[in-house]
Enzyme design. Structure first.
Site, PDB file in Angstrom:
ATOM      1  N   GLU A  83      66.483  14.446 -15.662  1.00  0.00           N
ATOM      2  CA  GLU A  83      66.093  13.236 -16.389  1.00  0.00           C
ATOM      3  C   GLU A  83      65.697  13.594 -17.830  1.00  0.00           C
ATOM      4  OE1 GLU A  83      62.319  11.306 -15.393  1.00  0.00           O
ATOM      5  OE2 GLU A  83      63.345   9.369 -15.435  1.00  0.00           O
ATOM      6  N   LYS A  90      44.275   3.765 -13.725  1.00  0.00           N
ATOM      7  CA  LYS A  90      44.364   4.703 -14.842  1.00  0.00           C
ATOM      8  C   LYS A  90      45.666   4.491 -15.588  1.00  0.00           C
ATOM      9  CE  LYS A  90      45.880   8.920 -15.838  1.00  0.00           C
ATOM     10  NZ  LYS A  90      45.958   8.668 -17.263  1.00  0.00           N
TER      11      LYS A  90
HETATM   12  P1  NAD Z   1      53.735  11.225 -15.889  1.00  0.00           P
HETATM   13  O1  NAD Z   1      54.012  11.564 -14.466  1.00  0.00           O
HETATM   14  O2  NAD Z   1      53.530  12.312 -16.847  1.00  0.00           O
HETATM   15  O3  NAD Z   1      52.422  10.308 -15.983  1.00  0.00           O
HETATM   16  C1  NAD Z   1      52.287   9.108 -15.273  1.00  0.00           C
HETATM   17  C2  NAD Z   1      50.809   8.852 -15.029  1.00  0.00           C
HETATM   18  O4  NAD Z   1      50.314   9.857 -14.171  1.00  0.00           O
HETATM   19  C3  NAD Z   1      49.966   8.906 -16.290  1.00  0.00           C
HETATM   20  O5  NAD Z   1      48.951   7.942 -16.216  1.00  0.00           O
HETATM   21  C4  NAD Z   1      49.399  10.302 -16.233  1.00  0.00           C
HETATM   22  O6  NAD Z   1      48.181  10.462 -16.932  1.00  0.00           O
HETATM   23  C5  NAD Z   1      49.185  10.472 -14.747  1.00  0.00           C
HETATM   24  N1  NAD Z   1      49.107  11.865 -14.319  1.00  0.00           N
HETATM   25  C6  NAD Z   1      49.617  12.965 -14.923  1.00  0.00           C
HETATM   26  N2  NAD Z   1      49.331  14.070 -14.226  1.00  0.00           N
HETATM   27  C7  NAD Z   1      48.637  13.666 -13.140  1.00  0.00           C
HETATM   28  C8  NAD Z   1      48.074  14.346 -12.028  1.00  0.00           C
HETATM   29  N3  NAD Z   1      48.163  15.660 -11.898  1.00  0.00           N
HETATM   30  N4  NAD Z   1      47.466  13.614 -11.070  1.00  0.00           N
HETATM   31  C9  NAD Z   1      47.392  12.275 -11.169  1.00  0.00           C
HETATM   32  N5  NAD Z   1      47.872  11.582 -12.212  1.00  0.00           N
HETATM   33  C10 NAD Z   1      48.504  12.266 -13.186  1.00  0.00           C
HETATM   34  O7  NAD Z   1      54.902  10.242 -16.321  1.00  0.00           O
HETATM   35  P2  NAD Z   1      55.135   9.616 -17.774  1.00  0.00           P
HETATM   36  O8  NAD Z   1      55.637  10.702 -18.654  1.00  0.00           O
HETATM   37  O9  NAD Z   1      53.938   8.836 -18.167  1.00  0.00           O
HETATM   38  O10 NAD Z   1      56.288   8.558 -17.482  1.00  0.00           O
HETATM   39  C11 NAD Z   1      57.649   8.869 -17.499  1.00  0.00           C
HETATM   40  C12 NAD Z   1      58.169   9.042 -16.091  1.00  0.00           C
HETATM   41  O11 NAD Z   1      57.903   7.869 -15.343  1.00  0.00           O
HETATM   42  C13 NAD Z   1      59.673   9.223 -16.032  1.00  0.00           C
HETATM   43  O12 NAD Z   1      59.967  10.223 -15.094  1.00  0.00           O
HETATM   44  C14 NAD Z   1      60.176   7.873 -15.535  1.00  0.00           C
HETATM   45  O13 NAD Z   1      61.392   7.907 -14.860  1.00  0.00           O
HETATM   46  C15 NAD Z   1      59.078   7.473 -14.631  1.00  0.00           C
HETATM   47  N6  NAD Z   1      59.071   6.041 -14.404  1.00  0.00           N
HETATM   48  C16 NAD Z   1      59.489   5.585 -13.194  1.00  0.00           C
HETATM   49  C17 NAD Z   1      59.533   4.222 -12.942  1.00  0.00           C
HETATM   50  C18 NAD Z   1      59.974   3.696 -11.619  1.00  0.00           C
HETATM   51  O14 NAD Z   1      59.826   2.506 -11.373  1.00  0.00           O
HETATM   52  N7  NAD Z   1      60.538   4.510 -10.742  1.00  0.00           N
HETATM   53  C19 NAD Z   1      59.131   3.325 -13.941  1.00  0.00           C
HETATM   54  C20 NAD Z   1      58.717   3.834 -15.173  1.00  0.00           C
HETATM   55  C21 NAD Z   1      58.677   5.202 -15.390  1.00  0.00           C
END
Ligand code: NAD
Length: 480
Positions: free
Chosen positions: A384, A173
């Site tokens: 963050e 996804k």
């Molecule tokens: P997010 O957690 O909102 O979403 C990430 C993914 O999870 C998306 O595909 C989203 O649709 C899905 N998702 C959302 N709610 C969900 C749920 N309840 N159950 C299952 N899946 C769900 O994150 P974002 O806003 O897309 O990305 C930014 C975040 O990602 C920041 O916190 C950043 O630090 C982190 N990030 C971390 C790394 C790493 O390697 N540690 C790399 C890139 C981004």
């Protein structure tokens, strides 16, 4: 208007609900495509297709899997311009960045794991005179891969490629905010002859598709990259089912600068580590600690260089920063700038939304922003922001900076700038982060363990760590 499809059982299909979500171009604020509003019914179809495909894919020779993955890598490279344009339009990032980093890295991910699986080996342990143990490493089954919006194809491919290489089938996804390149990848997988059901891509919301993956009893392993909050949610759903979990989450990374550093290298790289991809890289160093004797010089030079950065149309070669990914995200970033001021911070440059003239007049742009005079433990320095916002803090001793650097709930990455290598190694050992860069940033060797500690992560990606994660070790003991 472009309509994106799901990719299930080797075919591009519409969501069962028949409903679609708007997909917006962050640089113009305009809806330019539509994506499936899928739900658990689509996930069920994808899981069924993956289970069926697993029967053959899991026992196919590694060489054959590698060949297919290499073909996909070739196609990604052949379509570099198209994919880079799609990534830039979907995400708001500068086209030049998508072309030089995001898309080439996606091809590298396929190549890297296609070749890694050819070298993968398992252990054997001899008990002299009595037995030989050897470890089998079998693929696990249907892997769930959930990825974020900041590096869309780059991270999507980073998650699916070790799963596929090790013989698992995948239900993936991508973020609903940046779905386009995953959709284009599906077309390339069909062209490359990836067997139906080996990779399935289900588009839609996290609370529907992501939750259905987390809870699905036939998905025994999940890899996730995204926010710490979502990671906790996935963990809560998946843990009672005893799923194998890998979580890559948020960060608030320290960039520690000593007065003896190679100043020019440090300044150039710090500009990158602060503002690349509009500061929307989990590895960006958003807390900059500067040894006091260097503080004023660094501050003045850094502000001057930051003011030179051009925020504008991501498709223009002159833009250093493009748009941030969405309106809610823009508002979040602006709210943190207001919070920083409320907490007593001084905005040294930036601090505002940017109005770009012409086709981008309704886009979501924000100035690269530098803030000082904030204590290390205030909210601005602990939470963050994930935008082009950094804070400057002076420090007097190694002990002091270590406490401050380690003070957040996060532990993803840290950068240390010093020519004193003894000190650099000492600090690297004591910093609570999964990734330490000394005199560099974002230098990535795909063989190294990648991931965070504390609330930044659970488990590691990269090289053999990923191949081990996606396989089940089974010990076989043979009596001699
Ligand atoms: P997010 O957690 O909102 O979403 C990430 C993914 O999870 C998306 O595909 C989203 O649709 C899905 N998702 C959302 N709610 C969900 C749920 N309840 N159950 C299952 N899946 C769900 O994150 P974002 O806003 O897309 O990305 C930014 C975040 O990602 C920041 O916190 C950043 O630090 C982190 N990030 C971390 C790394 C790493 O390697 N540690 C790399 C890139 C981004």
């Amino acid at each position: 208007m472009d309509k994106i499809s799901n990719y299930i059982n080797g075919e591009l299909n519409t969501p069962i609900s028949g409903d679609y979500l708007d997909n917006t171009n962050p640089a113009t604020g305009e809806v330019y495509s539509q994506i499936p509003d899928s739900d658990e019914r689509d996930v069920n179809l994808a899981v069924a297709a993956a289970e069926k495909a697993f029967v053959k894919w899991s026992v196919s020779p590694a060489e054959q899997r590698a060949k297919t993955m290499m073909r996909i890598a070739d196609l990604i490279e052949k379509n570099l311009d198209k994919l880079a344009m799609a990534e830039s339009v979907d995400n708001g990032k500068p086209l030049a960045l998508a072309k030089s980093v995001d898309i080439p890295r996606a091809a590298s991910n396929f190549r890297f794991f296609a070749t890694a699986i050819m070298q993968f080996a398992s252990e054997s342990h001899i008990m002299e005179q009595s037995a030989i143990n050897y470890t089998l490493r079998n693929p696990i089954g249907v892997a769930g891969c959930i990825s974020p919006w900041n590096l869309p194809l780059y991270l999507f491919s980073w998650k699916i490629t070790p799963a596929l290489a090790t013989g698992n089938c995948v239900v993936a996804k991508p973020s609903e905010i940046t779905p386009m390149t995953a959709y284009l990848l599906a077309e390339l997988c069909i062209e490359a002859g990836l067997p139906p059901g080996v990779l399935n891509i289900v588009h839609g919301y996290g609370h529907k598709v992501g939750a259905a993956i987390s809870e699905h009893p036939k998905i025994p392993i999940i890899t996730f990259t995204g926010s710490t909050k979502t990671g906790a949610d996935i963990s809560q759903k998946a843990s009672p089912l005893f799923k194998k979990l890998h979580l890559e989450m948020g960060g608030k990374n320290p960039n520690i600068i000593f007065a003896d550093c190679n100043y020019d290298d440090m300044l150039e790289t710090t500009l990158q580590s602060s503002f690349a991809n509009q500061g929307q890289i989990c590895l960006c160093g958003s807390r900059i600690f500067i040894e006091r004797p260097l503080y004023d010089k660094f501050k003045n030079d850094f502000i001057a260089r930051t003011k030179d950065l051009k925020v504008g149309d991501p498709l223009s070669e002159n833009s250093n920063l493009g748009a941030v990914v969405s309106q809610p995200h823009l508002e979040k970033i602006l709210s943190y700038m207001a919070l920083a001021q409320k907490e007593g911070g001084t905005i040294l440059c930036g601090g505002n939304r940017v109005k770009v003239n012409g086709r981008c007049e309704n886009g979501w742009f924000v100035e690269p922003t530098v803030i000082e005079n904030l204590p290390y433990d205030c909210r601005t320095n602990q939470e963050e922001i994930f935008g082009p916002v950094v804070t400057l803090m002076p420090f007097d001793s190694e002990e002091e900076v270590l406490v401050q650097a380690n003070s957040t709930q996060y532990g993803l990455a840290a950068t240390i700038w010093t020519e004193n290598l003894t000190r650099a190694h000492r600090l690297a050992n004591l910093l609570q982060c999964g990734i330490i860069w000394i005199n560099c940033w974002m230098l990535r060797d795909l063989r190294t363990p990648f991931g965070g500690m504390k609330n930044s992560g659970l488990g590691r990606e990269g090289g053999v760590e990923a191949l081990r994660f996606f396989t089940e070790p089974k010990n076989v003991c043979v009596k001699l």
